[in-house]
Design a protein around this motif. Structure first.
Motif, short mmCIF file in Angstrom:
data_model
loop_
_atom_site.label_atom_id
_atom_site.label_comp_id
_atom_site.label_asym_id
_atom_site.label_seq_id
_atom_site.Cartn_x
_atom_site.Cartn_y
_atom_site.Cartn_z
N GLY A 179 0.73 -1.32 -0.09
CA GLY A 179 0.08 0.10 0.05
C GLY A 179 0.84 1.22 -0.15
O GLY A 179 0.30 2.39 0.30
N GLN A 180 2.18 1.14 -0.42
CA GLN A 180 2.96 2.37 -0.15
C GLN A 180 2.74 3.04 -1.57
O GLN A 180 3.02 4.39 -1.84
N LYS A 181 2.19 2.45 -2.50
CA LYS A 181 1.63 3.02 -3.71
C LYS A 181 0.09 2.98 -3.72
O LYS A 181 -0.31 1.73 -3.95
N LEU A 215 -1.83 -0.85 -4.63
CA LEU A 215 -3.03 -1.02 -4.13
C LEU A 215 -3.99 -0.08 -5.24
O LEU A 215 -3.65 1.28 -5.08
N VAL A 216 -4.80 -0.60 -5.90
CA VAL A 216 -6.04 0.23 -6.48
C VAL A 216 -7.15 -0.07 -5.61
O VAL A 216 -7.70 -1.26 -5.22
N VAL A 217 -7.81 1.03 -5.67
CA VAL A 217 -9.05 1.14 -4.59
C VAL A 217 -10.24 1.84 -5.32
O VAL A 217 -9.86 2.76 -6.00
N ILE A 243 -6.01 -3.89 6.91
CA ILE A 243 -5.72 -5.10 6.05
C ILE A 243 -4.44 -5.02 5.61
O ILE A 243 -3.58 -6.06 5.39
N LEU A 244 -4.05 -3.78 4.89
CA LEU A 244 -2.69 -3.67 4.49
C LEU A 244 -1.57 -3.99 5.54
O LEU A 244 -0.58 -4.81 5.26
#
Ligand code: BT5
Length: 322
Positions: free
Chosen positions: A82-84, A111-113, A247-248
């Protein structure tokens, strides 16, 4: 009863922040004002924020749980995972955006959200349904050096991370249904979809898609009896960004442990939270239905089922009936 609830929620979503009088609701639903009062109380019990003011009527608090890249980065205690973060307001599927990012050589842990996924996918081209603004739909990119056989293990890694995060943030002990569902009180609250991106020589990356029902309270007819949300189960609205961060963090901890110690600690945690562990299950495979005791999973994520004669079966792909 679900029809009345749907009609109520539709009425409130069209009135935005306005109060609606009890009489207007009664007319709309074609019921008495006492019945309106009962229906509004039922909504309240389900976790909706209902405001009732004398002489004005009722108001339903609108969704204020926004997600943004900034909010997700703020205070995120991970090094890689999740650092990007790439946040999009709307997409057909976060899995597709993740694939496109991989072509641009995005780093591990990306991570794509999204806030609204209009054509979410499950396994075997099944659909994943999610209302806008209520839920988590995200895809995590990993680039581990693993053999083909090890890749299914990452689905289990994702499941245990989500279970740990739900426990931490919501305080509920969720269970995992083999291979990739997360259940609370017998209903599905989350699904995981792991996809490999490979060329003939090697596996290049893995995209782990996670769909979690967070604040959704009403589900489409065909899943209404099988789906639930964290809000419905806890009676409280949940903050999506807090859950995503948890979660991350748990994913990173499990992932590091996995890369140094192997699958066995993950497997232990997984089995400790597995639905129907050591109980009788029915596994519907392409070749027919197998019945027996669920004895756990192998290191390849294969389900072990012991039949009445004591024989152990390896189940590679099946739907488990509960
Ligand atoms: C899954 O598939 O459960 C994996 C779902 C993965 C969704 C994520 S969201 C982010 C990423 N982007 C995507 O496009 N996908 C991933 P499967 O085990 O095949 O289960 C699909 C079945 O679950 C459907 O056939 C329905 O019966 C049921 N289902 C669909 N939507 C649901 C929901 N919101 N809650 C509970 N059950 C649902």
């Amino acid at each position: 009863k679900t029809d009345i609830r749907k009609a109520l929620l539709e009425l409130f979503s069209s009135t935005e922040t306005e109060f609606v009088s009890g009489q207007a609701i009664a007319d709309h639903l074609n019921c008495s004002r006492t019945a309106v009062w009962k229906h509004m109380n039922a909504l309240k019990e389900e976790g909706f924020l209902v405001e009732a003011v004398r002489n004005k009527g009722y108001r339903l608090e609108q969704n204020t749980d926004q997600i943004s890249e900034n909010e997700l980065y703020l205070g995120l205690k991970t090094e890689v995972i999740g650092q990007k973060i790439v946040y999009v307001e709307e997409t057909s599927s976060t899995q597709l955006i993740a694939q496109q990012l991989l072509h641009q050589d995005t780093p591990e842990g990306t991570l794509v959200v999204t806030n609204f996924q209009s054509a979410g996918r499950g396994r075997l081209s099944r659909a994943w349904l999610s209302e806008p603004g209520d839920n988590i739909a995200m895809s995590l990119i990993l680039k581990p050096k693993l053999s083909m056989q090890q890749f299914p293990q990452l689905t289990f890694l994702a499941s245990v991370s989500i279970v740990a995060a739900i426990k931490e943030v919501v305080g509920i002990e969720a269970q995992i249904k083999w291979p990739n569902d997360i259940f609370i009180a017998g209903k599905k609250v989350c699904g995981v979809l792991t996809e490999m991106v490979s060329d003939p020589e090697e596996v290049k990356a893995v995209i782990i898609g996670m769909g979690i029902n967070v604040n959704q309270a009403v589900f489409a007819e065909d899943i209404a009896t099988i789906a639930t949300s964290l809000r419905l189960e806890s009676g409280e609205k949940q903050q999506r960004s807090a859950l995503i961060q948890a979660i991350l963090v748990h994913f990173e901890a499990f992932y590091q442990q996995y890369l140094t110690e192997g699958f066995s600690p993950i497997k232990k945690y997984w089995e400790a939270h597995a639905l129907q562990f050591n109980k009788n299950i029915k596994a519907r495979t392409l070749k027919g239905v197998l019945e027996g005791e669920f004895k756990g999973i192998t290191d390849d994520g294969v389900l072990l089922l012991q039949d009445a004669a004591g024989e152990i079966h390896h189940v590679y792909s099946a739907d488990i009936e509960i």
